[in-house]
Write a protein that holds these residues in place. Structure first.
Motif, mmCIF file in Angstrom:
data_model
loop_
_atom_site.group_PDB
_atom_site.id
_atom_site.type_symbol
_atom_site.label_atom_id
_atom_site.label_comp_id
_atom_site.label_asym_id
_atom_site.label_seq_id
_atom_site.Cartn_x
_atom_site.Cartn_y
_atom_site.Cartn_z
ATOM 1 N N GLY A 150 36.539 26.765 46.273
ATOM 2 C CA GLY A 150 37.138 28.201 46.627
ATOM 3 C C GLY A 150 36.896 29.054 45.720
ATOM 4 O O GLY A 150 36.698 30.478 46.109
ATOM 5 N N LEU A 151 36.306 28.949 44.256
ATOM 6 C CA LEU A 151 35.837 29.902 43.525
ATOM 7 C C LEU A 151 34.702 30.373 44.130
ATOM 8 O O LEU A 151 34.558 31.610 43.933
ATOM 9 C CB LEU A 151 35.586 29.264 41.983
ATOM 10 C CG LEU A 151 34.875 30.066 41.118
ATOM 11 C CD1 LEU A 151 35.767 31.452 40.837
ATOM 12 C CD2 LEU A 151 34.708 29.516 39.770
ATOM 13 N N LEU A 152 33.545 29.621 44.605
ATOM 14 C CA LEU A 152 32.591 30.148 45.047
ATOM 15 C C LEU A 152 32.657 30.915 46.510
ATOM 16 O O LEU A 152 31.815 31.869 46.689
ATOM 17 C CB LEU A 152 31.465 28.940 45.254
ATOM 18 C CG LEU A 152 30.946 28.283 44.230
ATOM 19 C CD1 LEU A 152 29.800 27.404 44.518
ATOM 20 C CD2 LEU A 152 30.415 29.522 42.812
ATOM 21 N N ASN A 153 33.911 30.669 46.938
ATOM 22 C CA ASN A 153 33.980 31.264 48.250
ATOM 23 C C ASN A 153 34.879 32.320 48.005
ATOM 24 O O ASN A 153 35.532 33.440 48.782
ATOM 25 C CB ASN A 153 34.885 30.498 49.193
ATOM 26 C CG ASN A 153 33.973 29.448 49.752
ATOM 27 O OD1 ASN A 153 32.843 29.395 49.857
ATOM 28 N ND2 ASN A 153 34.943 28.477 50.244
ATOM 29 N N ASP A 154 35.082 32.919 46.578
ATOM 30 C CA ASP A 154 36.164 33.847 46.384
ATOM 31 C C ASP A 154 37.399 34.013 46.739
ATOM 32 O O ASP A 154 37.898 34.950 47.280
ATOM 33 C CB ASP A 154 35.330 35.301 46.580
ATOM 34 C CG ASP A 154 35.929 36.320 45.886
ATOM 35 O OD1 ASP A 154 36.496 36.179 44.605
ATOM 36 O OD2 ASP A 154 35.591 37.801 46.137
ATOM 37 N N LEU A 196 34.298 35.502 38.826
ATOM 38 C CA LEU A 196 35.320 35.853 37.968
ATOM 39 C C LEU A 196 35.293 37.112 37.121
ATOM 40 O O LEU A 196 36.531 37.722 37.021
ATOM 41 C CB LEU A 196 35.595 34.584 36.921
ATOM 42 C CG LEU A 196 35.791 33.187 37.496
ATOM 43 C CD1 LEU A 196 35.745 31.867 36.340
ATOM 44 C CD2 LEU A 196 37.222 33.242 37.858
ATOM 45 N N ARG A 197 34.147 37.480 36.795
ATOM 46 C CA ARG A 197 34.079 38.812 35.993
ATOM 47 C C ARG A 197 34.393 39.961 37.015
ATOM 48 O O ARG A 197 34.952 40.999 36.587
ATOM 49 C CB ARG A 197 32.642 38.933 35.389
ATOM 50 C CG ARG A 197 32.387 37.975 34.258
ATOM 51 C CD ARG A 197 31.166 38.243 33.399
ATOM 52 N NE ARG A 197 30.744 37.587 32.288
ATOM 53 C CZ ARG A 197 29.985 36.219 32.450
ATOM 54 N NH1 ARG A 197 29.432 35.935 33.618
ATOM 55 N NH2 ARG A 197 29.916 35.457 31.487
ATOM 56 N N GLY A 244 37.670 40.886 37.318
ATOM 57 C CA GLY A 244 38.249 40.873 35.854
ATOM 58 C C GLY A 244 38.901 39.774 35.172
ATOM 59 O O GLY A 244 39.841 40.097 34.289
ATOM 60 N N ILE A 245 38.835 38.677 35.508
ATOM 61 C CA ILE A 245 39.342 37.398 35.331
ATOM 62 C C ILE A 245 38.571 36.997 34.014
ATOM 63 O O ILE A 245 37.341 36.755 33.941
ATOM 64 C CB ILE A 245 39.337 36.491 36.153
ATOM 65 C CG1 ILE A 245 40.282 36.810 37.336
ATOM 66 C CG2 ILE A 245 39.752 35.143 35.422
ATOM 67 C CD1 ILE A 245 40.528 35.964 38.502
ATOM 68 N N ASP A 246 39.075 36.892 32.696
ATOM 69 C CA ASP A 246 38.467 36.591 31.595
ATOM 70 C C ASP A 246 38.777 35.179 31.008
ATOM 71 O O ASP A 246 38.364 34.749 30.127
ATOM 72 C CB ASP A 246 38.678 37.514 30.656
ATOM 73 C CG ASP A 246 40.006 38.146 30.336
ATOM 74 O OD1 ASP A 246 40.965 37.612 30.900
ATOM 75 O OD2 ASP A 246 40.391 39.122 29.709
#
Length: 322
Positions: A46-50, A92-93, A96-98
């Motif tokens: 899901g991360l790679l799928n945004d 993630l960047r 704006g997620i840090d």
């Protein structure tokens, strides 16, 4: 001042009871501290799928008692590559997620470690029924899974006693025999077979015959899947002992159901702790509980260390099985 302004949370690998309680704790703790929080759907895939969604207090309402994970989970081969890991960090960047909280087992921790080295602040929470993560006494879901196995063995014992048979119960645990060990001890199993301890099937058969000769009318043998197939063990024991052995494979039933109070409390403590660690600027750590105290350990150390097997408890189970 917080070192993070926006964080995300994901669940990865096999699900475990209490993951939802951990997600709830992460979300509510973040909001309490004035931090925006996003849920990543279906783990690293899901991360790679945004596929990231904003979460609020209501997003995690009425989930503390539910098994599984509302964020869902999936395996992701692409994320095991440097290119996939870099793309995950870039997404993630761009959002704006840090900071990122990863709830899962060893593979999930390795993914978190890669993101940490790419500049994303990460914290790992041990969510797996296998209890195979070092530097924590227990993982989220383990207590519930053991309870499910013990309940199943209680029911199986009734039938085995009625028919004067041996029951071989195969439980999860490819590399770690903790479910078999704890459930076997709690249910009074005659033999516990785990991947950490070599065993002689002939000795198991002789112990069975000896116990039946002393007046026992049933026998329970718990086998961790990583130590052998339950069906093979049952067939060999029947051949060697002349006593009929039946196998029960509990399978994925061990990963479902309502989490115990202990798992909910552990998940709640670790979820809040992970958020507070990110706020303080820590990264690349695995969260755990040792002797009741919250601790962090470098993920590099966690993923390169094998959890020690509790031989003292194994020997206790053997002594009490006479």
């Amino acid at each position: 001042m917080s070192a993070v302004k926006k964080i995300a949370v994901l669940t990865s690998g096999g699900d475990s009871q209490g993951m939802n309680a951990a997600v709830r704790a992460v979300v509510r703790s973040a909001i309490y501290h004035g931090i925006e929080v996003f849920g990543v759907q279906r783990g690293y895939q899901g991360l790679l799928n945004d596929d990231l969604r904003p979460m609020d207090l209501r997003s995690v309402g009425d989930i503390i008692q539910r098994g599984g994970t509302i964020l869902q989970t999936a395996r992701c081969k692409e994320f095991t590559t440097p290119e996939g890991q870099q793309r995950g960090a870039d997404i993630l960047r761009a959002r704006g997620i840090d900071g990122l909280v990863v709830i899962g087992g060893d593979g999930s921790y390795q993914g978190a470690n890669k993101l940490s080295k790419l500049g994303i602040k990460t914290m790992g929470i041990p969510g797996t029924i296998d209890n195979d993560i070092p530097y924590t006494d227990y993982t989220i879901g383990f207590d519930t899974a053991v309870g499910i196995v013990v309940d199943a063995i209680n029911k199986i014992r009734d039938t085995m006693s009625s028919h004067e048979r041996t029951s071989v119960v195969e439980v999860m645990g490819r590399h770690c025999g903790d479910i078999a060990l704890y459930a076997g001890l709690a249910s009074g199993a005659e033999t516990i077979i785990v991947p950490e301890v070599p065993y002689d099937i002939n000795e198991v058969a002789e112990r069975m015959k000896h116990n039946f000769a002393k007046g026992k009318r049933h026998s329970i043998i718990v086998v961790a899947e990583g130590a052998g197939r339950g069906e093979d063990v049952a067939n060999k024991l029947t051949e060697l002992s002349g006593i009929e052995a039946r196998v029960t494979v509990l399978g994925h039933i061990q990963r479902g159901g309502t989490p115990t109070a202990q798992d909910r409390i552990l998940a709640s403590r670790l979820g809040d702790f992970a958020v507070r660690q990110l706020i303080e600027g820590n990264s690349g750590k695995g969260c755990g509980v040792i002797d009741g105290e919250l601790v962090t350990t470098d993920i590099d150390v966690v993923t390169s260390t094998k959890r020690p097997f509790n031989m003292e408890m194994y020997d206790l189970a053997l002594r009490l099985s006479q």
